[in-house]
Design an enzyme around this catalytic site. Structure first.
Site, short mmCIF file in Angstrom:
data_model
loop_
_atom_site.label_atom_id
_atom_site.label_comp_id
_atom_site.label_asym_id
_atom_site.label_seq_id
_atom_site.Cartn_x
_atom_site.Cartn_y
_atom_site.Cartn_z
N HIS A 119 57.06 -28.52 -10.47
CA HIS A 119 56.06 -27.47 -10.28
C HIS A 119 55.13 -27.81 -9.11
O HIS A 119 54.92 -28.98 -8.79
CB HIS A 119 55.25 -27.24 -11.55
CG HIS A 119 54.51 -28.47 -12.01
ND1 HIS A 119 55.10 -29.46 -12.75
CD2 HIS A 119 53.24 -28.89 -11.80
CE1 HIS A 119 54.22 -30.42 -12.99
NE2 HIS A 119 53.08 -30.09 -12.42
N SER A 171 58.09 -33.93 -1.22
CA SER A 171 58.20 -33.09 -0.03
C SER A 171 58.04 -33.94 1.21
O SER A 171 57.29 -34.91 1.24
CB SER A 171 57.12 -32.03 -0.05
OG SER A 171 57.08 -31.37 1.18
N TYR A 184 47.99 -29.78 0.31
CA TYR A 184 49.34 -29.90 -0.26
C TYR A 184 49.96 -31.26 0.10
O TYR A 184 50.46 -31.98 -0.77
CB TYR A 184 50.21 -28.76 0.29
CG TYR A 184 51.68 -28.89 0.00
CD1 TYR A 184 52.17 -28.66 -1.28
CD2 TYR A 184 52.59 -29.20 1.01
CE1 TYR A 184 53.54 -28.78 -1.54
CE2 TYR A 184 53.95 -29.31 0.76
CZ TYR A 184 54.42 -29.09 -0.53
OH TYR A 184 55.76 -29.20 -0.78
N ALA A 186 48.64 -34.06 1.02
CA ALA A 186 47.99 -35.24 0.42
C ALA A 186 48.44 -35.42 -1.03
O ALA A 186 48.69 -36.54 -1.47
CB ALA A 186 46.47 -35.08 0.50
N LYS A 188 51.28 -34.43 -2.34
CA LYS A 188 52.70 -34.85 -2.37
C LYS A 188 52.82 -36.32 -1.96
O LYS A 188 53.64 -37.05 -2.49
CB LYS A 188 53.56 -33.97 -1.45
CG LYS A 188 53.68 -32.52 -1.89
CD LYS A 188 54.09 -32.35 -3.33
CE LYS A 188 55.50 -31.99 -3.58
NZ LYS A 188 55.79 -31.66 -5.00
N GLY A 218 62.96 -31.10 2.77
CA GLY A 218 62.47 -30.43 3.97
C GLY A 218 62.35 -28.95 3.67
O GLY A 218 62.19 -28.56 2.50
N ILE A 220 63.32 -25.65 2.52
CA ILE A 220 64.40 -25.07 1.71
C ILE A 220 64.30 -23.56 1.85
O ILE A 220 63.20 -23.02 2.01
CB ILE A 220 64.25 -25.50 0.22
CG1 ILE A 220 64.06 -27.03 0.10
CG2 ILE A 220 65.44 -25.02 -0.61
CD1 ILE A 220 65.17 -27.88 0.66
N THR A 222 63.38 -20.71 0.95
CA THR A 222 62.54 -20.01 -0.03
C THR A 222 61.39 -19.34 0.73
O THR A 222 61.13 -19.68 1.89
CB THR A 222 61.90 -21.00 -1.03
OG1 THR A 222 61.15 -21.95 -0.26
CG2 THR A 222 62.93 -21.73 -1.85
N1 LIG Z 1 60.35 -24.60 -0.81
C1 LIG Z 1 60.42 -25.57 0.06
O1 LIG Z 1 60.85 -25.41 1.21
C2 LIG Z 1 59.99 -26.95 -0.34
C3 LIG Z 1 59.92 -27.94 0.65
C4 LIG Z 1 59.54 -29.22 0.30
C5 LIG Z 1 59.26 -29.53 -1.02
N2 LIG Z 1 59.31 -28.54 -1.96
C6 LIG Z 1 58.97 -28.93 -3.35
O2 LIG Z 1 59.89 -28.34 -4.25
C7 LIG Z 1 59.23 -27.99 -5.46
C8 LIG Z 1 59.46 -26.53 -5.77
O3 LIG Z 1 59.07 -25.76 -4.66
P1 LIG Z 1 59.24 -24.18 -4.63
O4 LIG Z 1 59.24 -23.74 -3.22
O5 LIG Z 1 60.36 -23.78 -5.52
O6 LIG Z 1 57.86 -23.75 -5.30
P2 LIG Z 1 57.37 -22.27 -5.74
O7 LIG Z 1 58.35 -21.25 -5.35
O8 LIG Z 1 55.97 -22.14 -5.27
O9 LIG Z 1 57.37 -22.39 -7.33
C9 LIG Z 1 56.42 -23.18 -7.96
C10 LIG Z 1 56.71 -23.24 -9.43
O10 LIG Z 1 55.65 -23.97 -10.03
C11 LIG Z 1 55.04 -23.16 -11.05
N3 LIG Z 1 53.60 -23.40 -11.05
C12 LIG Z 1 52.72 -23.23 -10.02
N4 LIG Z 1 51.49 -23.50 -10.43
C13 LIG Z 1 51.58 -23.86 -11.73
C14 LIG Z 1 50.63 -24.23 -12.72
N5 LIG Z 1 49.31 -24.28 -12.46
N6 LIG Z 1 51.09 -24.53 -13.96
C15 LIG Z 1 52.40 -24.46 -14.25
N7 LIG Z 1 53.35 -24.12 -13.37
C16 LIG Z 1 52.94 -23.81 -12.12
C17 LIG Z 1 55.38 -21.73 -10.67
O11 LIG Z 1 55.48 -20.90 -11.81
P3 LIG Z 1 54.33 -19.92 -12.37
O12 LIG Z 1 53.71 -19.25 -11.18
O13 LIG Z 1 55.08 -18.99 -13.26
O14 LIG Z 1 53.39 -20.80 -13.10
C18 LIG Z 1 56.77 -21.89 -10.07
O15 LIG Z 1 57.74 -21.87 -11.09
C19 LIG Z 1 57.77 -28.35 -5.24
O16 LIG Z 1 57.49 -29.60 -5.83
C20 LIG Z 1 57.61 -28.40 -3.74
O17 LIG Z 1 56.58 -29.28 -3.33
C21 LIG Z 1 59.65 -27.28 -1.66
#
Ligand SMILES: NC(=O)c1ccc[n+]([C@@H]2O[C@H](COP(=O)([O-])OP(=O)(O)OC[C@H]3O[C@@H](n4cnc5c(N)ncnc54)[C@H](OP(=O)(O)O)[C@@H]3O)[C@@H](O)[C@H]2O)c1
Length: 288
Positions: A119, A171, A184, A186, A188, A218, A220, A222
């Site tokens: 999350h 990340s 963000y 900091a 991570k 890196g 993804i 999304t």
């Molecule tokens: N997307 C990328 O390119 C990318 C790159 C590097 C690293 N990452 C890492 O990959 C992971 C997932 O990224 P993502 O892009 O899939 O994120 P995302 O689309 O923003 O989804 C975040 C998830 O966390 C939940 N969440 C957010 N705040 C919350 C809270 N206060 N309590 C409980 N749940 C919470 C959200 O659900 P609800 O809103 O329903 O609570 C959602 O399911 C993260 O750790 C991110 O740092 C992603």
């Protein structure tokens, strides 16, 4: 002498081929029936991770804040083949709601083999030191860092008992600094250092379990990564490949997973000449 060099080359090529073969072929069937808790599973990476565990017939508990979405994701997990799929609504900014998460999950599934901490609270903004900025940093520290530590700590005894896996989704934003991700990045970075350190402490104690896998992601494919993929230089890594890379890294009990592979090298490149690389990045991203 010539023959010896050929021998060396041949043995190296065969070893590389064997390594690539075994590395490329993980036995996903070992996930069947495993008890998996995935956080942040209502969308994007966490949701895809849940589906891929479901296809491998795991028992799954997913969590996030939005109940209606979680309900749909859990139903789809069952359609895809999950042995069990339940959800728990929890806000990771609120200790009182997430503290019982591990206990409830163990009760639902009858144990815990794999915990995926995924999350995130992520907002891109330029830090100006306002009260809102400070409040936001406090909140994101609670969600992205503190809750990871608390949930992992609560899960440790069960994961030790099951010789399980702790998978932490990190990340690339937690490595080389970038503008607009002070909060963000900091959090991570804190997560990466904490769990890397913990993993070494387990090694010192001679404890093999749980294995700790830290995933450096890196950009993804999304919505959250659109700002980065708008640059022609970066292409969003496919969501399905990111999720399977995370799951397979856990299965192989790798300490670090890099997705896409090149993110392994980005901090190294920066270290060669930080001033130059920082300026180059500012130019490429912001035209500054
Ligand atoms: N997307 C990328 O390119 C990318 C790159 C590097 C690293 N990452 C890492 O990959 C992971 C997932 O990224 P993502 O892009 O899939 O994120 P995302 O689309 O923003 O989804 C975040 C998830 O966390 C939940 N969440 C957010 N705040 C919350 C809270 N206060 N309590 C409980 N749940 C919470 C959200 O659900 P609800 O809103 O329903 O609570 C959602 O399911 C993260 O750790 C991110 O740092 C992603």
């Amino acid at each position: 002498m010539m023959v010896r060099w050929l021998d060396v080359l041949l043995v190296s090529a065969l070893s590389f081929a064997a390594y690539s073969y075994f590395y490329g072929n993980v036995d996903s069937s070992s996930i069947r029936g495993k008890k998996v808790l995935v956080t942040g599973a209502s969308q994007n990476i966490g949701e895809e991770i849940a589906y891929q565990y479901a296809k491998r017939e795991a028992k799954i508990v997913i969590t996030a804040r939005r109940e209606q979405v979680l309900k749909k994701v859990a139903a789809k997990c069952l359609e895809l083949g999950a042995a069990q799929a339940e959800y728990i609504v929890a806000d990771m900014a609120d200790e009182t709601t997430y503290k019982s998460l591990v206990e409830k999950s163990i009760k639902i599934m009858g144990g815990l083999d794999i915990l995926v901490l995924n999350h995130v609270e992520a907002r891109l903004f330029r830090w100006n030191g306002s009260t809102e900025d400070l409040e936001y940093l406090k909140k994101s520290t609670a969600v992205n860092y503190w809750s990871y530590v608390e949930i992992a700590t609560a899960a440790m005894p069960a994961l030790k008992q099951s010789e399980g896996q702790l998978i932490v989704v990190g990340s690339q934003g937690g490595r080389p600094a970038m503008p607009n991700i002070a909060a963000y990045g900091a959090t991570k970075a804190a997560v990466i250092v904490f769990f890397s350190s913990l993993s070494m402490e387990l090694m010192l104690k001679g404890e093999d379990y749980p294995s700790i896998t830290i995933c450096y992601l890196g950009a993804i494919d999304t919505v959250g990564a659109r700002w980065a993929t708008k640059m022609k230089l970066i292409k969003g890594y496919p969501l399905a490949d990111a999720a399977s890379g995370i799951i397979e890294g856990g299965l192989r009990r790798e300490r670090y997973v890099y997705l896409p592979g090149y993110v392994r090298f980005t901090p190294l490149i920066r270290e060669i000449n930080p001033s130059f690389v920082d300026k180059a990045l500012l130019y490429l991203i912001y035209g500054a």
